[in-house]
Structures are given as C-alpha cells and as structure tokens.
Design a protein around this motif. Structure first.
Motif, PDB file in Angstrom:
ATOM      1  N   LYS A 187     -48.516 -26.558   6.789  1.00 52.35           N
ATOM      2  CA  LYS A 187     -47.466 -26.535   7.718  1.00 52.35           C
ATOM      3  C   LYS A 187     -47.045 -28.236   7.537  1.00 52.35           C
ATOM      4  CE  LYS A 187     -48.914 -23.470  11.000  1.00 52.35           C
ATOM      5  NZ  LYS A 187     -49.468 -23.150  12.289  1.00 52.35           N
ATOM      6  N   GLY A 188     -47.952 -28.927   6.836  1.00 49.84           N
ATOM      7  CA  GLY A 188     -47.508 -30.459   6.622  1.00 49.84           C
ATOM      8  C   GLY A 188     -47.540 -31.382   7.633  1.00 49.84           C
ATOM      9  N   GLY A 189     -48.622 -31.089   8.591  1.00 53.50           N
ATOM     10  CA  GLY A 189     -48.493 -32.027   9.688  1.00 53.50           C
ATOM     11  C   GLY A 189     -49.192 -33.486   9.479  1.00 53.50           C
ATOM     12  N   GLU A 190     -49.633 -34.046  10.576  1.00 57.06           N
ATOM     13  CA  GLU A 190     -50.528 -35.463  10.446  1.00 57.06           C
ATOM     14  C   GLU A 190     -51.786 -34.992   9.793  1.00 57.06           C
ATOM     15  OE1 GLU A 190     -49.829 -38.760  10.577  1.00 57.06           O
ATOM     16  OE2 GLU A 190     -47.592 -37.863  10.784  1.00 57.06           O
ATOM     17  N   ILE A 191     -52.440 -34.089  10.216  1.00 54.59           N
ATOM     18  CA  ILE A 191     -53.760 -33.526   9.893  1.00 54.59           C
ATOM     19  C   ILE A 191     -53.613 -31.958   9.721  1.00 54.59           C
ATOM     20  CG2 ILE A 191     -54.975 -35.469  11.111  1.00 54.59           C
ATOM     21  CD1 ILE A 191     -55.781 -33.429  12.825  1.00 54.59           C
TER      22      ILE A 191
END
Length: 233
Positions: A187-191
C-alpha cells in the motif's frame, strides 16, 4: 561468483543482497520503477547498495508498467487485505514482471562481465505468481544460455526458490540484514499497513523464524486474524 542482485528493497531481496555480499562477489543491485504504488521500496534498495558499497541501477519501466494493466500494484484498484496465499491476492499479479526484469538484469550482467543474476523469489510466491516457481526459473536460465550463447555465460541464481519466507528471515538475520531498512507493504503508506498480503506474510515469517520483527505496523495484530480465517477456509 560475480553476482548482480535484482533488488526491490523488500525483505527478501535485501536479505539476498547481504547474503551474496558475504558468500559471493556482489557487483551491483538493479531495481525497477514500473509505476508501482509502493515505489518507496526503491529507496530501500538504493540504501542497501550504498550500505554494501556497490553500484545501484534504477531502470525506468513506467511505460511498460502502464501497459501491464489490471494489477492492484499499478492501477487504481484497492490492494486486498488478507493472507498472501488467498485467492484474492491474484489481483496483485503484474503479468510477466519477473521475466521482464530478469531479462534486463541478464543484459546488464552480460555487458558488465558478471557471472550470475540473483533473484529472491521464494516458495511463498508459488501460489500466486507463476514467474516465481521452480519451473519458471529453470526454463528462464536455459533460455538465457541460448540468448547469450557465444557472447557471455551468465546463470540465474535463485537460492530461495524452494524455501519459505521464515527461512529467508533466519538466513538474513545470520548475515546481519537490517530488516528495519526494508520495505514490503504493497500500500506504500507512511508505515507498513499490517493488513495486505505482504505485511501478513512478513509478520508471520518473523514469528515462525523466532526473530524479533523491528517493523512498525499500523495494524500489528491483524496477521493472526488473517491466518485464522485462512485456516478456517
């Protein structure tokens, strides 16, 4: 054995890079931007190359990736939650991705005088991805011998192809892989989200390997739910 490693920046390929640096002669890391939503993984691959003191090649495949449509990794399609081996995870297939990347890797290796191209495909990939299976790796290696006949002799090195991700974690730990400096989440989020197939598989692998997981997850306990649901299916 002078070895080029195809490195996404994920746990498997960064572990492979560290293992190769110890056991062979690591010559370079090659990574690909194919328009993946989790492109931040490329930064982890570059950091691995800098840490290991080898050149880093980033290949721009965004034009090709745009044509390989229909995947949750490249299109505006939600990445599903759940275990990696669930049927729903097939939406993350990018058709022929590994075959294309390996072909480029072999071309670079031949041009640079390397002996091998290493890929971190492993046993957990077999259910979803046809270009991660032993039959593919054997056939691809044979094809490349024909493609480079008389010009160069480069072989495919796929040491994890019959192994589990837990075994990769164990081997990576033995070779001082900094797991916190790897990226898996689709998903490539912050974490790391903790819910997509790669996050669940990652969390499970550390548990099975008996190695402390340094990864911060948005949902650190979801993996047990995903495993229970798969077991009840």
């Amino acid at each position: 054995m002078k070895t080029l490693v195809i490195c996404s920046g994920g746990l498997d390929s960064v572990s492979l890079a560290h293992i190769t640096a110890r056991e062979h002669q690591l010559t370079r890391l090659v990574s690909f931007d194919y328009g993946q939503r989790h492109r931040k993984e490329v930064g982890f691959a570059k950091a691995a190359a800098e840490r290991l003191g080898v050149p880093f090649h980033l290949i721009d495949m965004r034009g090709i990736g745009a044509a390989l449509s229909g995947s949750a990794l490249t299109d505006d399609i939600d990445v599903p939650d759940g275990h990696y081996a669930e049927e729903t995870m097939r939406i993350t297939v990018v058709p022929n991705r590994n075959a294309i990347m390996l072909s480029i890797g072999f071309g670079i290796a031949a041009a640079q005088g390397d002996d091998a191209v290493a890929t971190a495909v492993h046993g957990g990939d077999h259910f979803i991805y046809p270009d991660c299976r032993p039959g593919f790796t054997r056939a691809f290696d044979a094809m490349q011998q024909a493609a480079l006949e008389g010009y160069a002799e480069v072989h495919l090195h796929a040491p994890f192809v019959e192994q589990s991700k837990a075994e990769i974690v164990r081997q990576g730990a033995q070779h001082d892989t900094p797991f916190a400096e790897t990226w898996s989440c689709y998903k490539g989020g912050e974490i790391h989200c903790g819910r997509c197939g790669t996050c669940v598989e990652r969390r499970e692998a550390f548990h099975l390997a008996g190695v402390a997981d340094p990864t911060p997850y948005a949902d650190p306990d979801y993996w047990t739910e995903a495993l229970a649901r798969r077991g009840a299916a």
